[in-house]
Design an enzyme around this catalytic site. Structure first.
Site, PDB file in Angstrom:
ATOM      1  N   TYR A   1     -16.186   3.761   8.119  1.00  0.00           N
ATOM      2  CA  TYR A   1     -14.713   3.667   8.104  1.00  0.00           C
ATOM      3  C   TYR A   1     -14.148   4.035   9.474  1.00  0.00           C
ATOM      4  CZ  TYR A   1      -9.854   5.047   7.102  1.00  0.00           C
ATOM      5  OH  TYR A   1      -8.486   5.204   7.142  1.00  0.00           O
TER       6      TYR A   1
ATOM      7  N   THR B   1      -9.378   1.075   3.036  1.00  0.00           N
ATOM      8  CA  THR B   1      -9.250   2.535   3.144  1.00  0.00           C
ATOM      9  C   THR B   1     -10.226   3.318   2.268  1.00  0.00           C
ATOM     10  OG1 THR B   1      -7.493   2.444   1.478  1.00  0.00           O
ATOM     11  CG2 THR B   1      -6.803   2.441   3.781  1.00  0.00           C
TER      12      THR B   1
ATOM     13  N   ILE C   1      -5.012 -10.298   6.554  1.00  0.00           N
ATOM     14  CA  ILE C   1      -5.109 -10.152   8.018  1.00  0.00           C
ATOM     15  C   ILE C   1      -6.478 -10.551   8.571  1.00  0.00           C
ATOM     16  CG2 ILE C   1      -3.276  -8.409   8.189  1.00  0.00           C
ATOM     17  CD1 ILE C   1      -5.594  -6.308   8.625  1.00  0.00           C
TER      18      ILE C   1
ATOM     19  N   LEU D   1       1.321   3.727   2.367  1.00  0.00           N
ATOM     20  CA  LEU D   1       2.187   3.864   3.547  1.00  0.00           C
ATOM     21  C   LEU D   1       3.104   2.651   3.681  1.00  0.00           C
ATOM     22  CD1 LEU D   1       3.015   5.382   6.110  1.00  0.00           C
ATOM     23  CD2 LEU D   1       1.195   4.160   7.325  1.00  0.00           C
TER      24      LEU D   1
ATOM     25  N   GLY E   1       0.816  -1.217   0.000  1.00  0.00           N
ATOM     26  CA  GLY E   1       0.000   0.000   0.000  1.00  0.00           C
ATOM     27  C   GLY E   1       0.846   1.262   0.000  1.00  0.00           C
TER      28      GLY E   1
ATOM     29  N   ASP F   1      -7.695  10.086  11.724  1.00  0.00           N
ATOM     30  CA  ASP F   1      -8.402  11.266  12.263  1.00  0.00           C
ATOM     31  C   ASP F   1      -9.923  11.095  12.159  1.00  0.00           C
ATOM     32  OD1 ASP F   1      -8.025  11.310   9.459  1.00  0.00           O
ATOM     33  OD2 ASP F   1      -8.352  13.473   9.362  1.00  0.00           O
TER      34      ASP F   1
HETATM   35  N1  LIG Z   1      -4.816   7.426   3.103  1.00  0.00           N
HETATM   36  C1  LIG Z   1      -5.121   8.293   4.060  1.00  0.00           C
HETATM   37  O1  LIG Z   1      -5.392   9.469   3.800  1.00  0.00           O
HETATM   38  C2  LIG Z   1      -5.142   7.861   5.494  1.00  0.00           C
HETATM   39  C3  LIG Z   1      -4.862   6.559   5.860  1.00  0.00           C
HETATM   40  N2  LIG Z   1      -4.865   6.192   7.188  1.00  0.00           N
HETATM   41  C4  LIG Z   1      -4.530   4.826   7.570  1.00  0.00           C
HETATM   42  O2  LIG Z   1      -3.192   4.596   7.170  1.00  0.00           O
HETATM   43  C5  LIG Z   1      -2.998   3.217   6.871  1.00  0.00           C
HETATM   44  C6  LIG Z   1      -2.341   3.069   5.504  1.00  0.00           C
HETATM   45  O3  LIG Z   1      -3.198   3.634   4.530  1.00  0.00           O
HETATM   46  P1  LIG Z   1      -2.789   3.761   2.998  1.00  0.00           P
HETATM   47  O4  LIG Z   1      -1.394   3.319   2.801  1.00  0.00           O
HETATM   48  O5  LIG Z   1      -3.214   5.092   2.566  1.00  0.00           O
HETATM   49  O6  LIG Z   1      -3.797   2.705   2.356  1.00  0.00           O
HETATM   50  P2  LIG Z   1      -3.667   1.797   1.056  1.00  0.00           P
HETATM   51  O7  LIG Z   1      -5.066   1.505   0.658  1.00  0.00           O
HETATM   52  O8  LIG Z   1      -2.726   2.386   0.070  1.00  0.00           O
HETATM   53  O9  LIG Z   1      -2.993   0.489   1.627  1.00  0.00           O
HETATM   54  C7  LIG Z   1      -3.700  -0.470   2.364  1.00  0.00           C
HETATM   55  C8  LIG Z   1      -3.178  -1.834   1.949  1.00  0.00           C
HETATM   56  O10 LIG Z   1      -3.874  -2.815   2.714  1.00  0.00           O
HETATM   57  C9  LIG Z   1      -4.082  -3.926   1.867  1.00  0.00           C
HETATM   58  N3  LIG Z   1      -5.176  -4.735   2.387  1.00  0.00           N
HETATM   59  C10 LIG Z   1      -6.507  -4.522   2.268  1.00  0.00           C
HETATM   60  N4  LIG Z   1      -7.187  -5.526   2.864  1.00  0.00           N
HETATM   61  C11 LIG Z   1      -6.255  -6.372   3.374  1.00  0.00           C
HETATM   62  C12 LIG Z   1      -6.326  -7.596   4.085  1.00  0.00           C
HETATM   63  N5  LIG Z   1      -7.495  -8.151   4.377  1.00  0.00           N
HETATM   64  N6  LIG Z   1      -5.171  -8.191   4.447  1.00  0.00           N
HETATM   65  C13 LIG Z   1      -3.984  -7.649   4.131  1.00  0.00           C
HETATM   66  N7  LIG Z   1      -3.840  -6.507   3.439  1.00  0.00           N
HETATM   67  C14 LIG Z   1      -4.974  -5.876   3.075  1.00  0.00           C
HETATM   68  C15 LIG Z   1      -4.386  -3.337   0.498  1.00  0.00           C
HETATM   69  O11 LIG Z   1      -4.149  -4.289  -0.515  1.00  0.00           O
HETATM   70  C16 LIG Z   1      -3.415  -2.165   0.467  1.00  0.00           C
HETATM   71  O12 LIG Z   1      -2.196  -2.528  -0.137  1.00  0.00           O
HETATM   72  C17 LIG Z   1      -4.381   2.578   7.005  1.00  0.00           C
HETATM   73  O13 LIG Z   1      -4.488   2.011   8.287  1.00  0.00           O
HETATM   74  C18 LIG Z   1      -5.336   3.745   6.894  1.00  0.00           C
HETATM   75  O14 LIG Z   1      -6.546   3.494   7.572  1.00  0.00           O
HETATM   76  C19 LIG Z   1      -5.130   7.090   8.179  1.00  0.00           C
HETATM   77  C20 LIG Z   1      -5.434   8.383   7.869  1.00  0.00           C
HETATM   78  C21 LIG Z   1      -5.455   8.881   6.513  1.00  0.00           C
END
Ligand SMILES: NC(=O)C1=CN([C@@H]2O[C@H](COP(=O)(O)OP(=O)(O)OC[C@H]3O[C@@H](n4cnc5c(N)ncnc54)[C@H](O)[C@@H]3O)[C@@H](O)[C@H]2O)C=CC1
Length: 278
Positions: free
Chosen positions: A123, A60, A35, A12, A10, A100
């Site tokens: 969410y 997300t 997970i 991050l 992902g 947030d």
């Molecule tokens: N993107 C944003 O603006 C914000 C994100 N966050 C949090 O930051 C963290 C990282 O977010 P991002 O990198 O933006 O999200 P992203 O959507 O780019 O990455 C999430 C990853 O989780 C994977 N995933 C989804 N379901 C899964 C599962 N069942 N098992 C294993 N992997 C799974 C996806 O394939 C993806 O690669 C998350 O916890 C998100 O809630 C928090 C605040 C803001």
């Protein structure tokens, strides 16, 4: 230190993998470790025996969560629960990323880690449930709430604005939601610092400063020298399925109490991100 990163593909997760390259780090994408599957999670963590698990996996898509409620709770609440159970049994610590969107946005000053949560949508509710499950199942946890992420490895607001600027000469952007844009590279580096001590607990971690989406868009175009007319609009004029907090600026209070300097201003981080795109 032996580190296992979930959701490593992902936005991050990819920057966390870069930031932890000095450690003995294994990154697993969703096809490699889902997970939501407790047997897979306990087996993988039991075999790899990490000292630390960093959970970057999440569902997300904020608007889709409203429709796919069960999936949201499966990934964002039961997923972290599964990891917590496996970590606890292997004496591993966990870094879990939250949001947030656990706040309702009615505050008139930055939220601290002591403030009450009240998520507005599925969410935020599912992410808050994930926090609670981790807290109740294990002690050695870092729960990190961050906001408005952008980075090199995923779709994000900055990329959306740059794409729109290629297609239109005039756009409208919401000007009544305020938050702190945060560069995933900066957050990943802060996580590297945080895990150096056993100062477990809940942390707000964002770049400094804050803005509305409209102001963020204006700053992106200013840095890039893009001439486009940006019109401020209200949330109501841009309806979305999931409600968003109007104000979700978070004081990085525990980080500060922990003796850390504030993360750099979002404008400086944004410039570095834009410059890195070439
Ligand atoms: N993107 C944003 O603006 C914000 C994100 N966050 C949090 O930051 C963290 C990282 O977010 P991002 O990198 O933006 O999200 P992203 O959507 O780019 O990455 C999430 C990853 O989780 C994977 N995933 C989804 N379901 C899964 C599962 N069942 N098992 C294993 N992997 C799974 C996806 O394939 C993806 O690669 C998350 O916890 C998100 O809630 C928090 C605040 C803001």
């Amino acid at each position: 230190m032996k580190v296992l990163v979930t959701g490593a593909g992902g936005m991050l997760g990819t920057d966390i993998m870069h930031a932890f390259k000095e450690h003995n780090t294994l990154g697993l994408t969703k096809p490699e470790l889902d997970i939501t599957k407790i047997d897979q999670v306990t087996k993988t963590i039991g075999q790899y025996k990490p000292d630390l698990v960093i959970n970057c996996a999440a569902y997300t898509k904020v608007d889709d969560c409203e429709i796919n409620k069960d999936l949201a709770f499966k990934v964002n609440a039961l997923g972290p629960r599964n990891l917590a159970i496996a970590c606890q049994s292997q004496a591993a610590a966990i870094v879990h990323i939250s949001t947030d969107y656990v706040f309702d946005g009615t505050a008139n000053r930055p939220y601290t880690e002591f403030d009450s949560t009240k998520p507005l949508g599925v969410y935020g509710q599912s992410k808050f449930a994930g926090e609670q499950l981790i807290k109740s199942l294990m002690t050695r946890h870092f729960i990190i709430r961050t906001s408005w992420l952008y980075g090199a490895n995923g779709p994000n607001f900055v990329e959306t604005m740059l794409r729109l600027a290629k297609e239109y000469s005039e756009i409208k952007v919401v000007n009544d939601q305020q938050g702190s844009p945060t560069y995933t590279k900066d957050l990943a580096q802060a996580v590297v610092e945080l895990i150096k001590t056993p100062a477990y607990g809940l942390y707000h971690l964002t770049n400094s400063g804050n803005c509305t989406w409209y102001q963020f868009a204006k700053e992106i175009f200013r840095i890039e020298g893009i001439d486009i007319k940006v019109n401020p609009c209200t949330t109501e004029a841009f309806p979305r399925p999931a409600p968003r907090p109007k104000y979700s600026v978070m004081e990085n209070y525990f980080w500060k109490l922990h003796g850390r300097p504030p993360m750099r201003d979002y404008k400086e981080a944004l410039k570095e991100y834009l410059d890195s795109r070439g």
